[in-house]
Design a protein around this motif. Structure first.
Motif, PDB file in Angstrom:
ATOM      1  N   LEU A   1     -23.136  33.129  14.105  1.00 18.88           N
ATOM      2  CA  LEU A   1     -22.494  33.523  15.218  1.00 18.88           C
ATOM      3  C   LEU A   1     -23.055  33.204  16.702  1.00 18.88           C
ATOM      4  O   LEU A   1     -24.227  32.929  16.839  1.00 18.88           O
ATOM      5  CB  LEU A   1     -22.807  35.286  15.257  1.00 18.88           C
ATOM      6  N   THR A   2     -22.162  32.776  17.398  1.00 17.78           N
ATOM      7  CA  THR A   2     -22.510  32.299  18.668  1.00 17.78           C
ATOM      8  C   THR A   2     -21.612  33.222  19.563  1.00 17.78           C
ATOM      9  O   THR A   2     -20.702  32.983  20.366  1.00 17.78           O
ATOM     10  CB  THR A   2     -22.120  30.748  19.179  1.00 17.78           C
ATOM     11  N   ILE A   3     -22.456  34.437  19.772  1.00 22.89           N
ATOM     12  CA  ILE A   3     -21.876  35.270  20.708  1.00 22.89           C
ATOM     13  C   ILE A   3     -22.004  34.991  22.191  1.00 22.89           C
ATOM     14  O   ILE A   3     -21.359  34.960  23.155  1.00 22.89           O
ATOM     15  CB  ILE A   3     -22.508  36.895  20.496  1.00 22.89           C
ATOM     16  N   THR A   4     -23.325  34.085  22.229  1.00 19.39           N
ATOM     17  CA  THR A   4     -23.680  33.770  23.928  1.00 19.39           C
ATOM     18  C   THR A   4     -23.192  32.440  24.185  1.00 19.39           C
ATOM     19  O   THR A   4     -23.569  31.548  23.188  1.00 19.39           O
ATOM     20  CB  THR A   4     -25.110  33.994  24.220  1.00 19.39           C
ATOM     21  N   SER A   5     -22.651  32.124  25.000  1.00 20.70           N
ATOM     22  CA  SER A   5     -22.462  30.687  25.521  1.00 20.70           C
ATOM     23  C   SER A   5     -23.656  30.147  25.681  1.00 20.70           C
ATOM     24  O   SER A   5     -24.426  30.661  26.313  1.00 20.70           O
ATOM     25  CB  SER A   5     -21.332  30.662  26.609  1.00 20.70           C
ATOM     26  N   LYS A   6     -23.810  28.713  25.806  1.00 23.94           N
ATOM     27  CA  LYS A   6     -25.081  28.296  25.678  1.00 23.94           C
ATOM     28  C   LYS A   6     -25.135  27.707  27.254  1.00 23.94           C
ATOM     29  O   LYS A   6     -26.378  27.276  27.758  1.00 23.94           O
ATOM     30  CB  LYS A   6     -25.327  26.941  25.017  1.00 23.94           C
ATOM     31  N   SER A   7     -24.508  27.998  28.140  1.00 26.40           N
ATOM     32  CA  SER A   7     -24.565  27.825  29.498  1.00 26.40           C
ATOM     33  C   SER A   7     -25.710  28.312  30.125  1.00 26.40           C
ATOM     34  O   SER A   7     -26.155  29.449  30.062  1.00 26.40           O
ATOM     35  CB  SER A   7     -23.224  28.358  30.269  1.00 26.40           C
TER      36      SER A   7
ATOM     37  N   GLY B   1     -29.026  36.863  19.831  1.00 26.71           N
ATOM     38  CA  GLY B   1     -29.583  36.098  21.107  1.00 26.71           C
ATOM     39  C   GLY B   1     -29.735  36.988  22.119  1.00 26.71           C
ATOM     40  O   GLY B   1     -30.176  38.127  22.167  1.00 26.71           O
ATOM     41  N   TRP B   2     -29.421  36.350  23.310  1.00 22.16           N
ATOM     42  CA  TRP B   2     -29.621  36.838  24.470  1.00 22.16           C
ATOM     43  C   TRP B   2     -28.764  38.220  24.717  1.00 22.16           C
ATOM     44  O   TRP B   2     -29.150  39.176  25.280  1.00 22.16           O
ATOM     45  CB  TRP B   2     -29.205  36.172  25.596  1.00 22.16           C
ATOM     46  N   ALA B   3     -27.670  38.240  23.935  1.00 23.30           N
ATOM     47  CA  ALA B   3     -26.646  39.493  23.965  1.00 23.30           C
ATOM     48  C   ALA B   3     -27.681  40.486  23.407  1.00 23.30           C
ATOM     49  O   ALA B   3     -27.035  41.959  23.550  1.00 23.30           O
ATOM     50  CB  ALA B   3     -25.471  39.255  23.127  1.00 23.30           C
ATOM     51  N   SER B   4     -28.386  40.383  22.577  1.00 24.26           N
ATOM     52  CA  SER B   4     -29.316  41.534  22.225  1.00 24.26           C
ATOM     53  C   SER B   4     -29.846  42.514  23.217  1.00 24.26           C
ATOM     54  O   SER B   4     -30.237  43.784  22.949  1.00 24.26           O
ATOM     55  CB  SER B   4     -30.417  41.211  21.170  1.00 24.26           C
ATOM     56  N   VAL B   5     -30.080  41.806  24.555  1.00 26.34           N
ATOM     57  CA  VAL B   5     -30.550  42.793  25.328  1.00 26.34           C
ATOM     58  C   VAL B   5     -29.623  43.933  25.667  1.00 26.34           C
ATOM     59  O   VAL B   5     -29.968  45.135  25.922  1.00 26.34           O
ATOM     60  CB  VAL B   5     -30.866  41.857  26.768  1.00 26.34           C
ATOM     61  N   PRO B   6     -28.346  43.590  26.308  1.00 24.46           N
ATOM     62  CA  PRO B   6     -27.300  44.640  26.686  1.00 24.46           C
ATOM     63  C   PRO B   6     -27.111  45.492  25.283  1.00 24.46           C
ATOM     64  O   PRO B   6     -27.135  46.845  25.368  1.00 24.46           O
ATOM     65  CB  PRO B   6     -26.228  44.097  27.172  1.00 24.46           C
ATOM     66  N   ALA B   7     -27.110  44.836  24.097  1.00 28.28           N
ATOM     67  CA  ALA B   7     -26.732  45.585  22.869  1.00 28.28           C
ATOM     68  C   ALA B   7     -27.841  46.679  22.818  1.00 28.28           C
ATOM     69  O   ALA B   7     -27.575  47.923  22.421  1.00 28.28           O
ATOM     70  CB  ALA B   7     -26.600  44.758  21.783  1.00 28.28           C
TER      71      ALA B   7
ATOM     72  N   ILE C   1     -28.722  39.226  32.448  1.00 25.17           N
ATOM     73  CA  ILE C   1     -28.752  37.518  31.880  1.00 25.17           C
ATOM     74  C   ILE C   1     -27.593  37.666  30.568  1.00 25.17           C
ATOM     75  O   ILE C   1     -26.761  37.175  30.153  1.00 25.17           O
ATOM     76  CB  ILE C   1     -29.958  37.076  31.558  1.00 25.17           C
ATOM     77  N   GLY C   2     -27.969  38.765  29.571  1.00 20.33           N
ATOM     78  CA  GLY C   2     -27.382  38.957  28.573  1.00 20.33           C
ATOM     79  C   GLY C   2     -25.781  39.172  28.586  1.00 20.33           C
ATOM     80  O   GLY C   2     -25.080  38.595  27.942  1.00 20.33           O
ATOM     81  N   LEU C   3     -25.640  39.977  29.575  1.00 20.33           N
ATOM     82  CA  LEU C   3     -24.123  40.293  29.834  1.00 20.33           C
ATOM     83  C   LEU C   3     -23.489  39.201  30.371  1.00 20.33           C
ATOM     84  O   LEU C   3     -22.189  38.952  29.898  1.00 20.33           O
ATOM     85  CB  LEU C   3     -23.998  41.251  31.233  1.00 20.33           C
ATOM     86  N   LYS C   4     -24.043  38.321  31.441  1.00 23.77           N
ATOM     87  CA  LYS C   4     -23.501  36.994  31.616  1.00 23.77           C
ATOM     88  C   LYS C   4     -23.127  36.291  30.555  1.00 23.77           C
ATOM     89  O   LYS C   4     -21.942  35.518  30.774  1.00 23.77           O
ATOM     90  CB  LYS C   4     -24.450  36.636  32.691  1.00 23.77           C
ATOM     91  N   ARG C   5     -23.806  36.088  29.787  1.00 26.63           N
ATOM     92  CA  ARG C   5     -23.643  35.167  28.462  1.00 26.63           C
ATOM     93  C   ARG C   5     -22.593  35.736  27.268  1.00 26.63           C
ATOM     94  O   ARG C   5     -22.290  35.043  26.530  1.00 26.63           O
ATOM     95  CB  ARG C   5     -25.028  34.923  27.859  1.00 26.63           C
ATOM     96  N   ILE C   6     -22.239  37.006  27.456  1.00 27.61           N
ATOM     97  CA  ILE C   6     -21.258  37.448  26.660  1.00 27.61           C
ATOM     98  C   ILE C   6     -19.767  37.150  27.248  1.00 27.61           C
ATOM     99  O   ILE C   6     -19.540  37.746  28.108  1.00 27.61           O
ATOM    100  CB  ILE C   6     -21.494  38.930  26.253  1.00 27.61           C
ATOM    101  N   ASP C   7     -18.905  36.411  26.616  1.00 27.88           N
ATOM    102  CA  ASP C   7     -17.949  36.277  27.085  1.00 27.88           C
ATOM    103  C   ASP C   7     -16.804  37.220  26.497  1.00 27.88           C
ATOM    104  O   ASP C   7     -17.230  38.077  25.529  1.00 27.88           O
ATOM    105  CB  ASP C   7     -16.997  35.012  27.060  1.00 27.88           C
ATOM    106  N   ASN C   8     -15.517  37.416  27.031  1.00 24.59           N
ATOM    107  CA  ASN C   8     -14.640  38.448  26.842  1.00 24.59           C
ATOM    108  C   ASN C   8     -14.327  38.350  25.622  1.00 24.59           C
ATOM    109  O   ASN C   8     -13.896  39.517  24.886  1.00 24.59           O
ATOM    110  CB  ASN C   8     -13.682  38.470  27.889  1.00 24.59           C
ATOM    111  N   ASP C   9     -14.424  37.344  24.854  1.00 26.85           N
ATOM    112  CA  ASP C   9     -13.970  37.228  23.308  1.00 26.85           C
ATOM    113  C   ASP C   9     -14.935  38.142  22.504  1.00 26.85           C
ATOM    114  O   ASP C   9     -14.744  38.234  21.245  1.00 26.85           O
ATOM    115  CB  ASP C   9     -13.717  35.787  23.200  1.00 26.85           C
TER     116      ASP C   9
END
Lengths: 250, 204
Positions: free
Chosen positions: B198-204, B74-80, B26-34
């Motif tokens: 910071l909005t690392i993760t898109s809200k989709s 946010g959710w990106a903290s899981v892969p981090a 889930i975390g990876l999916k929400r991190i976009d390439n930018d």
């Protein structure tokens, strides 16, 4: 200093393919971790020692590592013999020691140390870079590999950044202590480290965009799997299966 | 806060592994390439911060800061966190490979939880901002310790005393993490407030 202390060397295990080492270590570790008999824990410990000898790990840093690994098992040795319960209770002076508790503590100590040695002798004898490549070949998501390699790439730089801040605080007579002032200072040092890391990440990102980065980072194959690697994998699979399913037949 | 190898039972290891894989996906999916680089460098910064020993009474403790990770990523903290834990297992021998999943859940689930609970509080400038930061830092360690205790007791009920002991032993760390998180947030709010937005993760 953050460094890969076991990654350099030219033993048989150092030269083996990282992907193979990760799978082998995972299988061995799992088969030992789920075992509940003392024999399996003992076998796991012996396998760990054998692999560590095969990898010719330098004994002093390894011993230091084992000490940290055993901090938690020490806690178990303090608590479990007193609280383990069970019928066979040995009386030692004024204390009652539970033999079930002692057995559990021994079992866990053997398993923890055995698996730690296996992980150090197998994957930790490759560089993080090589392991990233290995994981890519094991079909892990590319984004995750990119995250792993970049995190590792900037680890030492950011550590130096923090140390520089810490030194300049020391130059201004900052002394670590249990006080609100010290905690505020640490908070500000960490905050500044985060800000610098963030600024650096923006620069890195822009530099990569200029070089055509579109989310893919071509990884050059460092190694190809050789027959020796397959033998290593086969041996580890056999040992892991024996440990996991052997007790059913005995 | 790491559980070492060889302690937990198969159901706990498997449950932790599956949960960690789902969370990381889930975390990876929400991190976009930018935002890969931002996530990676903040992840290294947190790795470095976790090596800092903070004096506490006669001894010292090392920081975890998973509350702060959750607030910023946010959710990106899981892969981090997964990345950092994998590196710690590899470089220092903290934790391990079969317990990696459980350790990821123990550290990252509270991070995501506090980002939902206190994230909006921390992002809004004002008095409640610092309170939110303190609660996030304290709450994340509290949740992590509870998860750790749950994993131990779920494996063998004779771990109950060990788990209770851990819970008591972590109390000072909870307060310390709350304070440090508060000070970091107050610093960021003054020096670079956009880092808190910071909005690392898109809200989709």
């Amino acid at each position: 200093m953050i460094s890969e202390i076991f990654a350099t060397g030219d033993s048989l295990l150092h030269r083996a393919d990282p992907a193979i080492k990760i799978i082998s270590a995972l299988l061995l570790a799992l088969s030992i971790a789920v075992g509940s008999s003392l024999e399996i824990a003992m076998a796991g410990f012996v396998i760990g020692i054998l692999l560590a000898i095969m990898a010719r790990l330098s004994p002093v840093p390894l011993g230091r590592r084992l000490l940290t690994v055993n901090l938690f098992t020490l806690l178990l040795w303090i608590t479990l013999p007193l609280t383990g319960g069970g019928e066979n209770v040995t009386i030692l002076g004024p204390m009652e020691l539970s033999s079930k508790g002692i057995a559990l503590a021994l079992l866990i100590t053997l398993k923890t140390n055995g698996i730690y040695l296996i992980l150090t002798a197998l994957p930790a004898t490759s560089s993080v870079h090589a392991i990233g490549h290995g994981l890519e070949r094991l079909r892990l998501p590319h984004k995750l590999i990119l995250l792993l390699l970049t995190t590792y790439r900037y680890l030492s730089l950011i550590e130096q950044e923090y140390k520089r801040l810490r030194r300049s605080a020391a130059l201004r007579c900052f002394k670590a202590s249990t006080s609100l002032h010290a905690y505020r200072t640490y908070g500000y040092l960490i905050g500044m480290t985060l800000i610098r890391s963030y600024a650096r990440s923006r620069r890195v990102h822009r530099a990569m965009l200029m070089r055509g980065f579109q989310g893919n980072f071509p990884l050059l194959a460092l190694q190809t799997i050789r027959p020796g690697d397959l033998w290593l994998l086969a041996a580890c699979v056999v040992v892991a299966l024996t440990l996991a399913f052997g007790p059913v037949f005995w | 806060m790491h559980i070492s190898e060889g302690i937990l039972s198969l159901p706990i290891l498997a449950g932790g592994g599956v949960t960690a894989v789902i969370g990381t996906a889930i975390g990876l999916k929400r991190i976009d390439n930018d935002h890969i680089m931002e996530t990676a460098l903040l992840s290294s910064a947190f790795f470095v911060a976790s090596l800092i020993h903070i004096p506490l009474g006669p001894g010292s403790v090392h920081l975890v800061l998973n509350g702060l990770v959750g607030i910023l990523l946010g959710w990106a903290s899981v892969p981090a966190i997964a990345t950092a834990l994998f590196l710690q297992a590899l470089l220092f021998g903290f934790g391990g490979l079969t317990v990696l999943g459980v350790n990821i859940v123990i550290m990252a689930a509270p991070a995501v939880a506090v980002s939902f609970l206190f994230g909006s509080m921390v992002r809004k400038p004002g008095k409640s901002q610092l309170l939110g930061a303190f609660l996030a830092g304290l709450g994340a360690i509290l949740l992590s310790t509870l998860l750790l205790a749950l994993a131990l007791v779920g494996t063998d009920s004779s771990f109950l005393t060990t788990a209770k002991l851990l819970l008591v032993a972590q109390l000072p760390l909870m307060l310390l993490e709350g304070l440090i998180t508060l000070f970091v947030v107050s610093f960021l709010a003054k020096v670079q407030p956009d880092l808190l937005q910071l909005t690392i993760t898109s809200k989709s």
